[in-house]
Every structure is written in structure tokens, then in C-alpha cells.
Write a protein that holds these residues in place. Structure first.
Motif, short mmCIF file in Angstrom:
data_model
loop_
_atom_site.label_atom_id
_atom_site.label_comp_id
_atom_site.label_asym_id
_atom_site.label_seq_id
_atom_site.Cartn_x
_atom_site.Cartn_y
_atom_site.Cartn_z
N CYS A 319 1.26 -7.43 -4.67
CA CYS A 319 1.48 -6.36 -3.69
C CYS A 319 2.11 -6.96 -2.44
N SER A 330 -0.72 -12.40 -1.98
CA SER A 330 -1.45 -11.13 -1.97
C SER A 330 -1.41 -10.50 -3.36
N LYS A 332 -3.55 -7.18 -5.98
CA LYS A 332 -4.53 -6.11 -6.14
C LYS A 332 -5.33 -6.35 -7.41
N LYS A 334 -7.34 -4.19 -10.15
CA LYS A 334 -7.32 -2.79 -10.56
C LYS A 334 -8.19 -2.58 -11.80
N THR A 360 -9.59 0.13 -7.04
CA THR A 360 -8.73 -0.99 -6.67
C THR A 360 -9.31 -1.70 -5.46
N LEU A 362 -7.91 -4.68 -2.64
CA LEU A 362 -6.71 -5.39 -2.18
C LEU A 362 -7.09 -6.77 -1.67
N ARG A 364 -5.44 -9.62 0.41
CA ARG A 364 -4.25 -9.64 1.25
C ARG A 364 -4.18 -10.91 2.11
N PRO A 415 -7.71 -0.69 -0.50
CA PRO A 415 -6.27 -0.45 -0.64
C PRO A 415 -5.81 0.64 0.32
#
Length: 538
Positions: A319, A330, A332, A334, A360, A362, A364, A415
Motif C-alpha cells: 500500500c 508499508s 496491508k 487482509k 484489514t 494497515l 505503515r 485502514p
């Protein structure tokens, strides 16, 4: 002469119709986790067609559907045929403008119906299939035969003869020691091997199969270094067991943060062809990390003391925008039912939002703020504790490992997409549309079902939303926010927006009469930065 020509035409038409009607759905696999790569470089669901006739059948322009009342749902857009006495595989789940070789439809891991129709919409054949078993298919035990069963070693595009079929599945291996961070010189554990079963394992992140990994006769294991093991049981007359993962991290770094561990096939992470963490050779423009490819993985979450809190097989996908090339990467995590039926990540990862049901999470790196990595987090946390009733992304700093290799500290966040709306508001994907700015595409998130009130008809969510060309026909929209929702800046568009207009943009400001509402200008427009340079969403 006319009579002879007419007879030939009628004979040809009847013959073609008979050949068409003879096509059969021979095998279906909605839960292809890590076995076959589709034309989009993903692990998509697939359907095998069998042609028992002596003539090739062209199915270009035919249709697939999961609804009998809508037979012409998804078109076979690529030139495709089923050879005489042969097979053709149709791929699902990952259709896009970059991957038109697949069918624009998804197979259902809960089971469902599949209809194949010709170019005129006439039903050719259909199939009702049961709930999927991960890494197995539902197949005719003989090509074109009437008997069906689960297949332990699926064969897309090949005969079903000689395959292993069963209706029962082995239970997951029992292991006496959970994944953990260990400080001792050596850690040991035992895997129970039931009578008649074979235990196979791997240490490279891949899933064990009868042809991949090693066999253990005793079930006894130990390690002195950080290592990930994956175990699976096999037995004649049964489907293979689910894959069970154990990660043992040697405490050499004095980590005082919760720990996140990702395990998967090395080629899916770092291989030039399929790797999502490398530049590679199959991405665009020339970079694998730019692709929205999903890769199977095991997601494990530990306390700072090394105790395992959560473990689940799930998908991992890159992402961000221009910062996809920045390390640490970074990505995700899922949840999807293709991974052993687990459609959610059922753990309260964020203390301030313990009630969330995540699809999800994230992971990051800070985006453009890659030196500090917490500017966005700090701003959202300040606003969330300021007394303004507004939505924000929850946050938890973590240390993370990939296949047992230390990758550094990183931010675990909620997310900023449709899954945020689901976990905070409960609206499913078919109730919303979402517009997401990425280097190559734009998606729209909008409430499409009947709104609960006139002040909450449509939402878009993100720290920054840049809509593409769409316009609102009405004068004013309002958006309702709460602490259970989207990031600091939200944008709303009117329910009567068409696909050819420019959406309204507005900053959320507390209303004197209703602190949970904000008026949005009706026609203010803003250029999409994706058209000039990539900009990631926070």
C-alpha cells in the motif's frame, strides 16, 4: 441445390448446438491460496471446463454468472476455446483493466452456484458447489462423470483421473508449544503425529505439501535461533490438514514494543517474478511493489514480553504511493475466507477501539514522514483527545519481522478505506462506494443503500481525499461523524452525484447545532494529484 444447402446449414447448426451443450464444468477451486498463479500474478480462484466432443468449442464472448436471473453477468473477453477432448481453465477474483485475461467475478468460498451461458445468453451448463476447503478443489472424480468429491491435489487444465479424493479432512496438527519470543539457549517442542498420518514441515515460509518440505518421524523439534516452522498432516483417504505455523524469535534485540511477525513463501515476498517487496520484473512501471498483488501469509502478533496474542493465515498486499520504494515497506494485512474460512481478524489490536471487527489492518512506514514516522499519528491522536467528536485512525507502534528477519519499528493503523467504514460503522462492501487515490487507479466509497437520515447519505473517508471527475447535482450535502469512523479530514458527496461530475470537498468542522455534523460546499472542486504525481493516503 437449395435443398442440399439448407440441409447443410441445418446440420451444421444442430451439430454446433450439440457440441456447445456438451461443455461441462469439470472442477472448481475458490480457495487457491498458494498453488497456482493466475494471469494477473495473483492466486485467484479458478474453474476448469471440459469438452467431451471431438470438435474445439470457441467460448469467446460467453458469460459466467452466479445468479440465474442474470446469466450475462461476466463476459469471457479474451479469445478462449476448449479443445476437443480437452480442458480450459478460467481464472476469477482479480479482474482489472490491467488484467483482462481473468473473469470479472469472484467465486464464493461459502459455496454457491455457477452458470455458463453462450454469447446469446442461453444457459449451457451450471453447477452448485459446496463450501470451499482451502488448497483443495471440488471436482468430478472422472472427467465428465456424475460423481463429485473434494480433491486433495487439484489439477487445473488437466485430467481429473488419478487424483486423490476424500470427503473428510484431517484436523490441524497439535503442538505443545505456542509461537513465542524466547531468551533461553534452546527452545524445544513436540508435534503429535496421529496413527496412520505423515507429518511434513518447512522452515522457508512455504506451505508443506507431499512434494514440498521434509518429513518428521518423531515430531520432536528444537531451535537455538529465530526460525519459523510450518506443519501439515497427510493420510491416505483424507484431505490434508490445515497448515499450522510456529514462529520462535530469539530475544537478541531487547524489544520493548508489541511484535508483528509475517511468514510466507520467500518467492512471494522477494522473488523477481512474484515478490511484492522488490522492484522485480512484472510490475508497472517496472516495479512489483507498485502492484496491488495479494500474497498468502501468516500474521502473528505478540506482546512486548513475547507472548503470542493472535495468529491467523491472511493476505498481505502493498500500500501507499510514491513511498512504496521506501523501507521499511508499508503493507496491508487482509482477512479473507479463502484462508481457512476466516473472514475477519478477530482481535482488539487498538486499545481505544476494542470493539472493532477488522477485515484489514494497515502496517505503515510513515509515508512522506519516513524519518519521524509519527507526525500523522500525533495529529490524529491530538484531535481524537481534543473533545471534537470526529473520526480518526487508531494506532499502535510495533516491531516487525518477515520470515524471521528483523525489519524494524513501524506503525500499525486502522485502514483508511472501505474496511474502515465496515469495522467502525458496520456497512458491507455492497453498501458503499470508495474513491481511493493510488499511483494507477481511483476508487470511490459512497453509501449506496437507503441512508438512516437525510444528514448521512454518503461518505468518503481518508486523511486526504482527492476525487476524480464526478459532480454533485444537488446544492448541499452533510456528513455525520463520530469517534467510530474515518480519519481527521472527511469529504462527502451528494446522493445524486453522477459519474461525470466533480465531487464536493470539505473539511469537517463542528457545527454549533450538531457537533457530529458538518456542511459541505456543493461545487468546490480539486484536481486529482494522481494525474501528475503519486501521493499516498494516510
Amino acid at each position: 441445390m437449395k435443398f442440399t444447402l439448407l440441409s447443410l446449414i441445418i446440420t451444421f447448426a444442430v451439430s454446433a448446438s450439440a457440441q456447445t451443450a456438451s461443455l461441462q464444468i469439470n472442477e472448481i477451486c475458490p480457495s487457491n491460496i498458494d498453488q497456482w498463479v493466475d494471469p494477473s500474478f495473483n492466486y485467484g480462484g479458478w474453474v476448469e471446463l471440459y469438452n467431451p466432443t471431438s470438435t474445439t468449442v470457441d467460448i469467446t464472448g460467453w458469460y459466467l454468472s452466479d445468479k440465474k436471473e442474470k446469466l450475462q453477468k461476466a463476459k469471457v473477453t479474451q479469445t478462449t476455446s476448449v479443445p476437443a477432448k480437452g480442458f480450459t481453465t478460467l481464472w476469477f477474483d482479480h479482474y482489472s483493466k490491467w488484467s483482462t485475461q481473468t473473469i470479472d467475478m469472484k467465486l464464493d468460498c461459502d459455496g454457491g452456484k455457477l452458470y455458463l451461458s453462450d454469447a446469446q445468453g442461453n444457459l449451457v451448463t451450471s453447477l452448485e458447489y459446496p463450501e470451499a476447503v482451502s488448497r483443495c478443489s471440488w471436482a468430478r472424480t472422472r472427467d465428465g462423470g456424475d460423481a463429485w468429491n473434494y480433491c486433495a491435489n487439484p489439477s487445473p487444465g488437466k485430467t481429473n483421473a488419478g487424483r486423490k479424493y476424500a470427503s473428510k479432512r484431517l484436523e490441524a496438527p497439535e503442538i505443545d508449544t505456542p509461537s513465542q519470543v524466547f531468551s533461553s539457549t534452546r527452545i524445544s517442542w513436540k508435534v503429535t503425529i496421529p496413527r496412520g498420518c505423515t507429518l511434513r514441515y518447512t522452515t522457508d515460509g512455504s506451505a508443506p505439501t507431499e512434494g514440498n518440505g521434509h518429513r518428521s518421524q518423531t515430531g520432536s523439534f528444537s531451535t537455538t535461533v529465530t526460525r519459523t516452522y510450518r506443519f501439515r498432516l497427510f493420510r491416505d483417504g483424507y484431505l490434508p490438514s490445515p497448515v499450522v505455523t510456529r514462529t520462535f524469535i530469539r530475544n537478541e534485540l531487547d524489544i520493548d514494543l508489541p511484535i508483528l511477525s509475517i511468514t510466507g513463501t520467500q518467492a512471494n515476498f522477494y522473488g523477481d517474478s512474484l515478490g511484492i517487496f522488490v522492484k522485480g520484473v512484472n510490475g508497472r512501471p517496472g516495479c512489483n511493489w507498485n502492484m496491488d498483488w495479494e500474497r498468502p501469509s501468516v500474521f502473528e502478533y505478540f506482546t512486548a514480553d513475547g507472548e503470542l496474542l493472535f495468529a491467523q493465515e491472511a493476505g498481505i498486499e502493498r500500500c501507499g504511493g510514491s513511498t512504496r520504494a521506501v523501507l521499511p515497506a508499508s503493507f496491508k494485512i487482509k482477512a479473507n475466507k479463502r484462508y481457512e474460512g476466516e473472514g475477519h481478524l478477530l482481535y482488539p489490536f487498538f486499545e481505544e477501539k476494542p470493539y472493532l471487527k477488522h477485515k484489514t489492518v494497515l502496517i505503515r512506514n510513515g509515508g512522506d514522514d519516513n524519518d519521524c514516522r509519527i507526525k500523522d499519528v500525533v495529529l490524529q491522536q491530538i484531535v481524537s483527545t481534543s473533545g471534537i467528536d470526529i473520526d480518526y485512525q487508531a494506532y499502535q507502534p510495533v516491531a516487525h519481522f518477515v520470515n524471521g528477519v528483523w525489519k524494524g519499528a513501524i506503525n500499525m493503523r486502522e485502514p483508511n478505506n472501505k474496511h474502515f467504514v465496515y469495522s467502525n460503522y458496520g456497512y458491507d462492501e455492497d453498501e458503499i462506494r470508495f474513491r481511493l487515490c493510488s499511483p494507477f487507479r481511483s476508487r470511490q466509497l459512497t453509501r449506496t443503500s437507503t441512508a438512516p437520515s437525510a444528514t448521512s447519505s454518503i461518505w468518503t473517508s481518508s486523511a486526504t481525499i482527492w476525487p476524480s471527475s464526478s459532480t454533485c447535482a444537488t446544492g448541499t450535502g452533510r456528513i455525520t461523524t463520530s469517534r467510530r469512523g474515518a480519519p481527521v479530514a472527511l469529504a462527502a458527496v451528494s446522493a445524486s452525484c453522477s459519474s461525470t461530475s466533480t465531487a464536493s470537498i470539505g473539511q469537517v468542522r463542528p457545527s454549533p447545532t450538531s457537533p457530529k455534523s458538518a456542511s459541505i460546499p456543493s461545487t468546490a472542486s480539486m484536481a486529482n494529484p494522481c494525474s501528475t504525481s503519486p501521493r499516498r493516503l494516510r
